[in-house]
Design a protein around this motif. Structure first.
Motif, PDB file in Angstrom:
ATOM      1  N   SER A  80       0.844  -1.188   0.000  1.00 51.23           N
ATOM      2  CA  SER A  80       0.000   0.000   0.000  1.00 51.23           C
ATOM      3  C   SER A  80       0.881   1.239   0.000  1.00 51.23           C
ATOM      4  CB  SER A  80      -0.907   0.013   1.238  1.00 51.23           C
ATOM      5  OG  SER A  80      -1.736   1.165   1.273  1.00 51.23           O
ATOM      6  N   LYS A  81       0.434   2.277  -0.658  1.00 54.01           N
ATOM      7  CA  LYS A  81       1.177   3.533  -0.627  1.00 54.01           C
ATOM      8  C   LYS A  81       1.235   4.054   0.797  1.00 54.01           C
ATOM      9  CE  LYS A  81       1.458   8.110  -2.783  1.00 54.01           C
ATOM     10  NZ  LYS A  81       0.867   9.034  -3.792  1.00 54.01           N
ATOM     11  N   GLY A 123       7.165   6.208  -0.430  1.00 50.51           N
ATOM     12  CA  GLY A 123       7.110   5.074   0.478  1.00 50.51           C
ATOM     13  C   GLY A 123       6.100   4.033   0.041  1.00 50.51           C
ATOM     14  N   LEU A 124       6.499   2.765   0.177  1.00 56.72           N
ATOM     15  CA  LEU A 124       5.608   1.646  -0.118  1.00 56.72           C
ATOM     16  C   LEU A 124       5.586   0.736   1.114  1.00 56.72           C
ATOM     17  CD1 LEU A 124       3.945   0.315  -2.474  1.00 56.72           C
ATOM     18  CD2 LEU A 124       5.948  -1.142  -2.842  1.00 56.72           C
ATOM     19  N   ASP A 125       4.409   0.575   1.720  1.00 54.85           N
ATOM     20  CA  ASP A 125       4.257  -0.269   2.908  1.00 54.85           C
ATOM     21  C   ASP A 125       4.015  -1.715   2.489  1.00 54.85           C
ATOM     22  OD1 ASP A 125       4.491   2.014   4.415  1.00 54.85           O
ATOM     23  OD2 ASP A 125       2.334   2.249   4.737  1.00 54.85           O
ATOM     24  N   SER A 142       1.645  -9.763   9.740  1.00 53.09           N
ATOM     25  CA  SER A 142       3.003  -9.463  10.202  1.00 53.09           C
ATOM     26  C   SER A 142       3.108  -7.991  10.556  1.00 53.09           C
ATOM     27  CB  SER A 142       3.998  -9.790   9.092  1.00 53.09           C
ATOM     28  OG  SER A 142       3.878  -8.815   8.041  1.00 53.09           O
ATOM     29  N   ASN A 143       4.287  -7.587  10.943  1.00 49.72           N
ATOM     30  CA  ASN A 143       4.571  -6.157  11.074  1.00 49.72           C
ATOM     31  C   ASN A 143       4.592  -5.529   9.687  1.00 49.72           C
ATOM     32  OD1 ASN A 143       6.913  -7.693  10.458  1.00 49.72           O
ATOM     33  ND2 ASN A 143       8.188  -5.918  10.914  1.00 49.72           N
ATOM     34  N   VAL A 144       4.615  -4.207   9.644  1.00 58.05           N
ATOM     35  CA  VAL A 144       4.666  -3.458   8.389  1.00 58.05           C
ATOM     36  C   VAL A 144       6.074  -2.899   8.203  1.00 58.05           C
ATOM     37  CG1 VAL A 144       3.789  -1.459   7.113  1.00 58.05           C
ATOM     38  CG2 VAL A 144       2.224  -2.872   8.482  1.00 58.05           C
ATOM     39  N   VAL A 145       6.630  -3.094   7.018  1.00 56.47           N
ATOM     40  CA  VAL A 145       7.935  -2.524   6.668  1.00 56.47           C
ATOM     41  C   VAL A 145       7.742  -1.569   5.500  1.00 56.47           C
ATOM     42  CG1 VAL A 145      10.218  -3.014   5.690  1.00 56.47           C
ATOM     43  CG2 VAL A 145       9.293  -4.457   7.524  1.00 56.47           C
ATOM     44  N   THR A 146       8.329  -0.391   5.603  1.00 54.60           N
ATOM     45  CA  THR A 146       8.218   0.619   4.548  1.00 54.60           C
ATOM     46  C   THR A 146       9.524   0.711   3.781  1.00 54.60           C
ATOM     47  OG1 THR A 146       6.626   1.893   5.844  1.00 54.60           O
ATOM     48  CG2 THR A 146       7.736   3.037   4.037  1.00 54.60           C
ATOM     49  N   VAL A 147       9.434   0.544   2.458  1.00 53.06           N
ATOM     50  CA  VAL A 147      10.594   0.738   1.586  1.00 53.06           C
ATOM     51  C   VAL A 147      10.334   1.952   0.702  1.00 53.06           C
ATOM     52  CG1 VAL A 147      11.241  -1.697   1.594  1.00 53.06           C
ATOM     53  CG2 VAL A 147       9.665  -0.852  -0.149  1.00 53.06           C
TER      54      VAL A 147
END
Length: 347
Positions: A80-81, A123-125, A142-147
């Motif tokens: 997700s954005k 950012g992309l979650d 899971s947890n969320v990681v943003t790249v």
């Protein structure tokens, strides 16, 4: 007495079986332990490049979700954005493994669908949803990681040219294309016959009245105004049309196309005329040709000339080469803006 004992024993056995079934059901309904994304690290930057579509772009790995009993687990990778809090998301992969790798083209398509703007780092979650095959299985996240991802597009921005020449119908109107993403120097070829306007797309890329449009400022001197009340005007003919929606200018040049060169009857000095076919939207003609070089040009002059290759004609491009002499049906297609093409069909 014997009957009473038998009834009591049956009751005990039935209750025991019911308890076992309850315990078995509860085993599958026990909430699993949380699980985490292991890679990539938060803040990892990925710049996607059009020329490397098949190269690996990003690998996501995660720990296995623990359901306290052996069971098949499905992992959905959702993106997700950033800032959207997954109110909307894209299902980017589904697997029974604990990892997934996207190619450049795959990640570019998924991130674009999630709403990232081309050529801008955003950012992309990423999160993982796990489920089992049981009826009462509840999804666990899971947890969320943003790249940080920089996407691209190879689609040129376009505007439409609705008008009298096609019944003022924006969805079917000819298009002009800009030189690149973010540019507003639109260019293309259109058969015009009377009034016309320029119309931009909506957010979904559709062309309809109600979108931003531009017309003449009333002076008919090549100046545009947004939502202009005056239509631009042209007498019937095939035009190169240019419009810039930033500088608010436009121009038209009437064109008649031909083929020229050592391979053509007129050599490099005189074009062999082609005729515009309004049904096919192409310039056509049957030409006796010899082996050698040739190009296409407008108005029997070199101001507008096209060379290059069958798949890609460019202004002032290199000579095209004919290897086998013969009589050919020549078809020049200028309907796809900035992606012009042609055919030579042996007769």
């Amino acid at each position: 007495m014997k009957n009473t004992f038998k009834l009591l024993l049956a009751t005990i056995l039935f209750s025991g079986l019911w308890s076992c079934e309850d315990e078995q059901d509860l085993m599958f309904l026990t909430p699993p332990a949380s699980f985490d994304i292991l890679t990539p690290d938060a803040g990892t930057a990925v710049e996607l490049t059009p020329g490397l579509q098949n190269n690996p772009a990003l690998t996501v790995t995660w720990s296995a979700a623990d359901y306290d009993t052996p069971t098949a687990v499905t992992y959905d990778v959702e993106i997700s954005k950033s800032g959207n809090d997954f109110e909307t998301f894209i299902l980017a992969a589904s697997t029974s493994n604990t990892n997934v790798t996207w190619s450049v083209s795959e990640l570019n398509a998924a991130a674009g669908a999630a709403g990232l703007t081309p050529f801008v780092e955003e950012g992309l979650d990423i999160r993982i949803k796990s489920t089992t095959g049981t009826v009462d299985s509840q999804p666990v996240y899971s947890n969320v990681v943003t790249v940080l991802v920089t996407t691209y597009t190879t689609e040129l921005p376009k505007i439409a040219v609705p008008g009298n020449h096609q019944g003022w119908n924006p969805p079917t109107a000819p298009r002009l294309a800009a030189s690149g993403f973010g540019q507003t120097d639109y260019d293309g070829y259109v058969w015009l016959d009377g009034g016309y306007k320029f119309l931009g797309p909506d957010a979904a890329g559709n062309f309809n009245w109600g979108n931003t449009d531009w017309g003449d400022d009333g002076s008919f001197s090549g100046i545009l105004v947004e939502t202009g009340e005056s239509d631009c005007q042209a007498t019937a003919g095939y035009y190169r049309v240019q419009a810039n929606t930033t500088t608010l200018t436009y121009s038209t040049t009437v064109t008649v196309w031909g083929i020229v060169g050592a391979a053509t009857p007129g050599g490099w000095d005189n074009s062999t005329a082609l005729t515009y076919n309004q049904t096919s939207g192409k310039w056509e003609g049957v030409v006796a040709m010899t082996a050698g070089g040739y190009k296409f040009r407008a108005n029997n002059a070199w101001t507008l000339n096209l060379g290059g290759s069958t798949e890609s004609l460019n202004y002032d491009g290199p000579d095209l080469i004919l290897d086998v002499a013969g009589t050919y049906l020549v078809k020049l297609d200028l309907s796809n803006p900035r992606a012009y093409s042609y055919e030579l069909i042996a007769q």
